[in-house]
Enzyme design. Sequence first.
Site, PDB file in Angstrom:
ATOM      1  N   ASN A   1      64.051 -13.596 -11.820  1.00  0.00           N
ATOM      2  CA  ASN A   1      64.853 -12.615 -11.073  1.00  0.00           C
ATOM      3  C   ASN A   1      65.435 -11.601 -12.057  1.00  0.00           C
ATOM      4  OD1 ASN A   1      66.618 -11.237  -9.468  1.00  0.00           O
ATOM      5  ND2 ASN A   1      67.801 -13.030  -8.808  1.00  0.00           N
TER       6      ASN A   1
ATOM      7  N   GLY B   1      70.521 -21.899  -7.268  1.00  0.00           N
ATOM      8  CA  GLY B   1      69.682 -22.794  -6.465  1.00  0.00           C
ATOM      9  C   GLY B   1      69.087 -23.895  -7.317  1.00  0.00           C
TER      10      GLY B   1
ATOM     11  N   GLU C   1      66.753 -25.874  -9.515  1.00  0.00           N
ATOM     12  CA  GLU C   1      65.862 -25.323 -10.544  1.00  0.00           C
ATOM     13  C   GLU C   1      64.952 -26.417 -11.088  1.00  0.00           C
ATOM     14  OE1 GLU C   1      68.159 -23.328 -13.548  1.00  0.00           O
ATOM     15  OE2 GLU C   1      68.492 -21.584 -12.257  1.00  0.00           O
TER      16      GLU C   1
ATOM     17  N   THR D   1      72.422 -13.799  -3.723  1.00  0.00           N
ATOM     18  CA  THR D   1      73.476 -12.830  -4.037  1.00  0.00           C
ATOM     19  C   THR D   1      73.407 -11.657  -3.066  1.00  0.00           C
ATOM     20  OG1 THR D   1      73.305 -13.515  -6.294  1.00  0.00           O
ATOM     21  CG2 THR D   1      74.460 -11.462  -5.904  1.00  0.00           C
TER      22      THR D   1
ATOM     23  N   SER E   1      69.515 -12.079 -12.057  1.00  0.00           N
ATOM     24  CA  SER E   1      69.795 -13.476 -11.736  1.00  0.00           C
ATOM     25  C   SER E   1      71.254 -13.804 -12.055  1.00  0.00           C
ATOM     26  CB  SER E   1      68.861 -14.355 -12.555  1.00  0.00           C
ATOM     27  OG  SER E   1      69.111 -15.676 -12.254  1.00  0.00           O
ATOM     28  N   SER E   2      71.921 -14.440 -11.086  1.00  0.00           N
ATOM     29  CA  SER E   2      73.316 -14.837 -11.335  1.00  0.00           C
ATOM     30  C   SER E   2      73.283 -16.042 -12.255  1.00  0.00           C
ATOM     31  CB  SER E   2      74.007 -15.211 -10.031  1.00  0.00           C
ATOM     32  OG  SER E   2      73.661 -14.307  -9.027  1.00  0.00           O
TER      33      SER E   2
ATOM     34  N   SER F   1      66.303 -19.503  -7.577  1.00  0.00           N
ATOM     35  CA  SER F   1      66.600 -18.243  -8.252  1.00  0.00           C
ATOM     36  C   SER F   1      65.671 -17.135  -7.748  1.00  0.00           C
ATOM     37  CB  SER F   1      66.425 -18.433  -9.753  1.00  0.00           C
ATOM     38  OG  SER F   1      66.698 -17.226 -10.385  1.00  0.00           O
ATOM     39  N   GLY F   2      66.227 -16.058  -7.349  1.00  0.00           N
ATOM     40  CA  GLY F   2      65.428 -14.921  -6.867  1.00  0.00           C
ATOM     41  C   GLY F   2      65.175 -14.958  -5.381  1.00  0.00           C
TER      42      GLY F   2
HETATM   43  N1  LIG Z   1      67.511  -8.763   1.919  1.00  0.00           N
HETATM   44  C1  LIG Z   1      66.918  -8.191   0.892  1.00  0.00           C
HETATM   45  N2  LIG Z   1      66.373  -6.983   1.036  1.00  0.00           N
HETATM   46  C2  LIG Z   1      65.756  -6.378  -0.001  1.00  0.00           C
HETATM   47  N3  LIG Z   1      65.637  -6.933  -1.223  1.00  0.00           N
HETATM   48  C3  LIG Z   1      66.155  -8.154  -1.423  1.00  0.00           C
HETATM   49  C4  LIG Z   1      66.834  -8.844  -0.371  1.00  0.00           C
HETATM   50  N4  LIG Z   1      67.243 -10.011  -0.875  1.00  0.00           N
HETATM   51  C5  LIG Z   1      66.850 -10.060  -2.172  1.00  0.00           C
HETATM   52  N5  LIG Z   1      66.207  -8.944  -2.505  1.00  0.00           N
HETATM   53  C6  LIG Z   1      65.603  -8.616  -3.811  1.00  0.00           C
HETATM   54  O1  LIG Z   1      65.449  -9.781  -4.555  1.00  0.00           O
HETATM   55  C7  LIG Z   1      66.158  -9.725  -5.787  1.00  0.00           C
HETATM   56  C8  LIG Z   1      66.753 -11.087  -6.110  1.00  0.00           C
HETATM   57  O2  LIG Z   1      67.787 -11.391  -5.200  1.00  0.00           O
HETATM   58  P1  LIG Z   1      69.122 -12.129  -5.632  1.00  0.00           P
HETATM   59  O3  LIG Z   1      69.621 -11.617  -6.899  1.00  0.00           O
HETATM   60  O4  LIG Z   1      70.014 -12.110  -4.470  1.00  0.00           O
HETATM   61  O5  LIG Z   1      68.592 -13.557  -5.874  1.00  0.00           O
HETATM   62  P2  LIG Z   1      69.460 -14.855  -6.107  1.00  0.00           P
HETATM   63  O6  LIG Z   1      69.041 -15.839  -5.091  1.00  0.00           O
HETATM   64  O7  LIG Z   1      70.879 -14.518  -6.154  1.00  0.00           O
HETATM   65  O8  LIG Z   1      68.930 -15.318  -7.503  1.00  0.00           O
HETATM   66  P3  LIG Z   1      69.719 -16.070  -8.664  1.00  0.00           P
HETATM   67  O9  LIG Z   1      69.881 -17.474  -8.267  1.00  0.00           O
HETATM   68  O10 LIG Z   1      68.840 -15.883  -9.815  1.00  0.00           O
HETATM   69  O11 LIG Z   1      70.982 -15.341  -8.799  1.00  0.00           O
HETATM   70  C9  LIG Z   1      67.204  -8.680  -5.588  1.00  0.00           C
HETATM   71  O12 LIG Z   1      67.516  -8.076  -6.798  1.00  0.00           O
HETATM   72  C10 LIG Z   1      66.510  -7.721  -4.625  1.00  0.00           C
HETATM   73  O13 LIG Z   1      65.681  -6.850  -5.347  1.00  0.00           O
HETATM   74 MG   LIG Z   2      72.220 -14.427  -7.570  1.00  0.00          MG
END
Ligand SMILES: Nc1ncnc2c1ncn2[C@@H]1O[C@H](COP(=O)(O)OP(=O)(O)OP(=O)(O)O)[C@@H](O)[C@H]1O
Ligand SMILES: [Mg+2]
Length: 1137
Positions: A157, A387, A389, A112, A160-161, A107-108
């Site tokens: 996050n 992911g 956890e 996404t 977070s999705s 997560s984070g």
């Molecule tokens: N390539 C990137 N460039 C800039 N910031 C990023 C990038 N990737 C992620 N982030 C930052 O990290 C934060 C978390 O990313 P994201 O929501 O994609 O995580 P996730 O893996 O989908 O988490 P979860 O499993 O909780 O959904 C985003 O809100 C953004 O601020």
């Molecule tokens: Mg996500």
Amino acid sequence: MEVKTSLLDNMIGVGDMVLLEPLSEDSFLENLKKRFDHSEIYTYIGSVVISMNPYRSLPIYTPDKVEEYRNRNFYELSPHIYALADEAYRSLRDQDKDQCILITGESGAGKTEASKLVMSYVAAVCGKGQEVNKVKEQLLQSNPVLEAFGNAKTVRNDNSSRFGKYMDIEFDFKGDPLGGVISNYLLEKSRVVKQPRGERNFHVFYQLLSGASDDTLKKLRLHRDVSKYNYLSLDSAVVSGLDDAANFRTVRNAMQIVGFMEDEVQSVLQLVAAVLKLGNIEFKPESRCNGTDESRIKDKNDLKEMCELLGIEQSVLERAFSYRTVEAKLEKVSTTLNVAQAYYARDALAKNLYSRLFTWLVTRINESIKAQTKTRHKVMGVLDIYGFEIFEDNSFEQFIINYCNEKLQQIFIELTLREEQEEYVREGIEWTNIEYFNNAVICDLIENNKNGILAMLDEECLRPGTVTDETFLDKLNTVCAEHQHFESRLSKNSKFLTDHSLPHNCFRIQHYAGKVLYRVEGFMDKNNDLLYRDLSQAMYKANHSLIKQLFPEGNPAKVNLKRPPTAGFQFRASVSTLMKNLQTKNPNYIRCIKPNDKKAPHIFTESLIRHQVRYLGLMENVRVRRAGYAFRQTYEPCLERYKMLCKRTWPHWRGRAREGVEVLMADLQVPAEEFSYGRSKIFIRNPRTLFFLEERRRQCLQDLATLIQKIYRGWKCRSHFLLLKKSQIVVAAWYRRYAQQKKYQRIKSATTVVQSYARGWQARKLLRELKYQKRCEEAATTIAAYWHGTQARRELRQLKEEARNKHAVSVIWAGWQGTKARRELRRLKEEARRKHAVAVIWAYWQGLKVRREYRKFFRAHAGKKIYDFTIQRIMQKYFLGLRNNLPSMSPIDKNWPARTYLFLDGAHAELRRIFHLWRCKKYRSQFTEERKAVYEEKLEASEIFKDKKALYPSSVSQPFKGDYLEISKNPKYQKLNNAVDEKVLLADVVNKINRANGKGTARIFLPTKKSVVLADQKTGQVKASVPLPDLTSVSVSTQSDGFFALKLKEGSASAVKGDFLLSSEHLIEIITKLHRIGATATDREQLSIDISDEFLVQFKQDKVCVKFVQGAPKNGNSVSCKRKNNRLLEVSVPATA
Ligand SMILES: Nc1ncnc2c1ncn2[C@@H]1O[C@H](COP(=O)(O)OP(=O)(O)OP(=O)(O)O)[C@@H](O)[C@H]1O
Ligand SMILES: [Mg+2]
């Protein structure tokens, strides 16, 4: 010329971990760190992309970057997610291979964001056009909608999705997107009712409260204040960097683009509001007489508002919160709910409501974005799933999520190996077996149909009797005790008996990514996912189309006594479908890594990353990749890159690329076991070999650079020298030309000067000669002139002398003549004076005589003359004064200038009379015939009534209108108008006085030249018609009343009913008109008019006396008529002032 670059150029660390030398976890991390510190967040492991979350925006996603990576080979440029997206898109478009992009990480870690980057890259590089752009826009805009409803702030996050998402994007044969299908997995619905500390509920709740207009909130019966809702945690209601209000607008806009109708949006918002309201419903205990506890709703206001929102009858929902009906075969048993059960029911309803709404949203989006054509599509799937956890307290959700990750890991291993194997076969390279950890055994522990953990859980949930989370754990302890990846304190496996890190109510699984401790509490409940049937039936009864759709099982007609499938079962089924789906596609991996727990940029927490590298199996990934050959490259770029290392291939190799590479490798004496030749690629076993080649290339490049420098410098100096030489010649030529030009100009100007001097001298000489000649001519002329002058003067002097002499004689003669003339003149004057004196004296004498004579005459006539003159003057003055002060021409103007002289009194009065008569004549002469007639009538009226009847003066100013009723125009009287043949002279309403009571009845009075007609005022029916010859006289009073009696000839036919006593407001006009008709008639006598205050009227046989008396004003100054006795009618007329 396009510059060919390579992944190997300008590398920070190594861009592909496969090339890491030596390969160890530490070197792996070191390489990651080095790249991360230089903002290189992407690193490859072969074709897998490792993505480090930078937690800051980097300038690497610009349209220029998209162009840079477009249509380039994967290894051609430095690692980037765009390279992966491009590779996947191109092999989908050009090789017709379905693709899937699997994004994993905790997560984070940025899954996404990565999925969005892939989608936006594909959208940017695929076809364009109105329809295609609309599809792209809809696909991209589905993200904000799903994120609002499915994402939340967690401690890990801020966005977070909380659901798994797999999206298939469908393309046509050209590579243009046609549509898509989204699948969602296991929304974390427990978040709706409770959030861990520091976390929030789903974004949409906060977005709605802060972004909706006051009006919308009022309609949804919501307050803006987050603290008013029990389901919303307060400690992180506001997240820095998240603008809920703006996001709400984005979501609404996105919903519109995706194709949601306005009423659908409203329904969705109503459901969201209903969930918030539901959270505010509270229960209190109430004891019943049978000793059981019952729950009651504390404050029904929220319940009422929620029911209004969803169109549910309040009593139905209230009952569903108080009772639970259990149906078994044909029997129905209702039990009351205690407070805890009521709260459980409430929360279950909220969770179900929200999760079903979310599933509906996904279905609805799918409806909008689905491909319109039925032709075969190429598909690119993007999987953004939660992911792995590991929390302190892991429950059913983590178990399910981790199970999903196990499956993904398995498919990763399978597909990577398969791909590797396939490539070897394709390239004709011998396959050597690779050692790796296969996690199939863990998947089996969880999903095995017979004794897998999920099967045990389902079995326990369905088992009759008392079942609890503990009985479930007992079961696991028995069934899974022997499994090497299952650990529990009470399992038969005695080795954990003393493991204090393993509490009694927990079990531990050794996942591929590490050990995770699961607390069994809540497993049964969450797996059952029970919603009391009373509640689903209450929801089905709602008068709200969306709610009805969401709870189909509430339909009493479709009561299904079978238990719904458990959450675990459903998830296992959907994961299995997903895996089957993924296996049919070409996989592309993005493995996201979270660099720190602080969500901060630039921080590289080594322990955290090491952990992720381990559980993501990245080292294994590298090993698998390197197990055969660490590096592979097609022959053309390989030859292009290293051809300078061999004289035979440098600078040009004319043969086939493979042969060139073979010559190159032989020349470099690379041991044969270090590489293999495939069909299109060379496979290098060890990175060391590659680096050897790279090093040689680097050195060679240096030598080449020196050589190039040397040649370049020589060329530069030579060309500089040649340039200088050329310039010198040009400069010299130019200078010479310039000098010759100067010299020539000097000679030319000197010649001109000499020439001009010579010419000047000649000219001056000539001039002198000419001047001398001229002077000689002039001198001769002058001498001649002098001579002639002298001659002339001499002659003139002689003439003058002569003239002077002649003049003196004339002057003397003239003087003499003058003296003689003056003397004569004086004599004549003297004589004339004497004669004049004599005449004057004579005249005086005559005058004296005349004056004496006149004086005598004057004295005799002077008195009369003066008198006449004076009178004349006075008269003149009087008339002139009168002329200037004449009064106006109006005949009624009484003004006349005051008399000035007494003796003119008579004349003054006479003049006044004459003037008056004259202006009257003038006035009359302007009259038209009609006006004349009117005045004649008025004149006649004055002759009849003036000074005889008191009413007369008031009538003078009233014009005689005649037809007051406009009888010919008024359709009401058309019949009456037709009945009267003659021209109507007058039409008016009169009162016919009743003899009996003196009261009046309204009648229309119509005299014509032949008769007088009386008709009913309302109907116009003729009541009486009296021929004029029968009318003898008219009687009126002297007073100001309007009474008049028409007296009829005795014995005539009209006289049978008697005379008429009438009253009218236009009496004077009526009588005058009647009189005039009489005056012009020849066939009868003149109508006589009696004016007296007492007269007799014949009513049938009786004669009645009508008497007029002057009375005090009563009844508002009106005339009243009263019957005094049989023979007397008294008319009381108010006295006139
Ligand atoms: N390539 C990137 N460039 C800039 N910031 C990023 C990038 N990737 C992620 N982030 C930052 O990290 C934060 C978390 O990313 P994201 O929501 O994609 O995580 P996730 O893996 O989908 O988490 P979860 O499993 O909780 O959904 C985003 O809100 C953004 O601020
Ligand atoms: Mg996500």
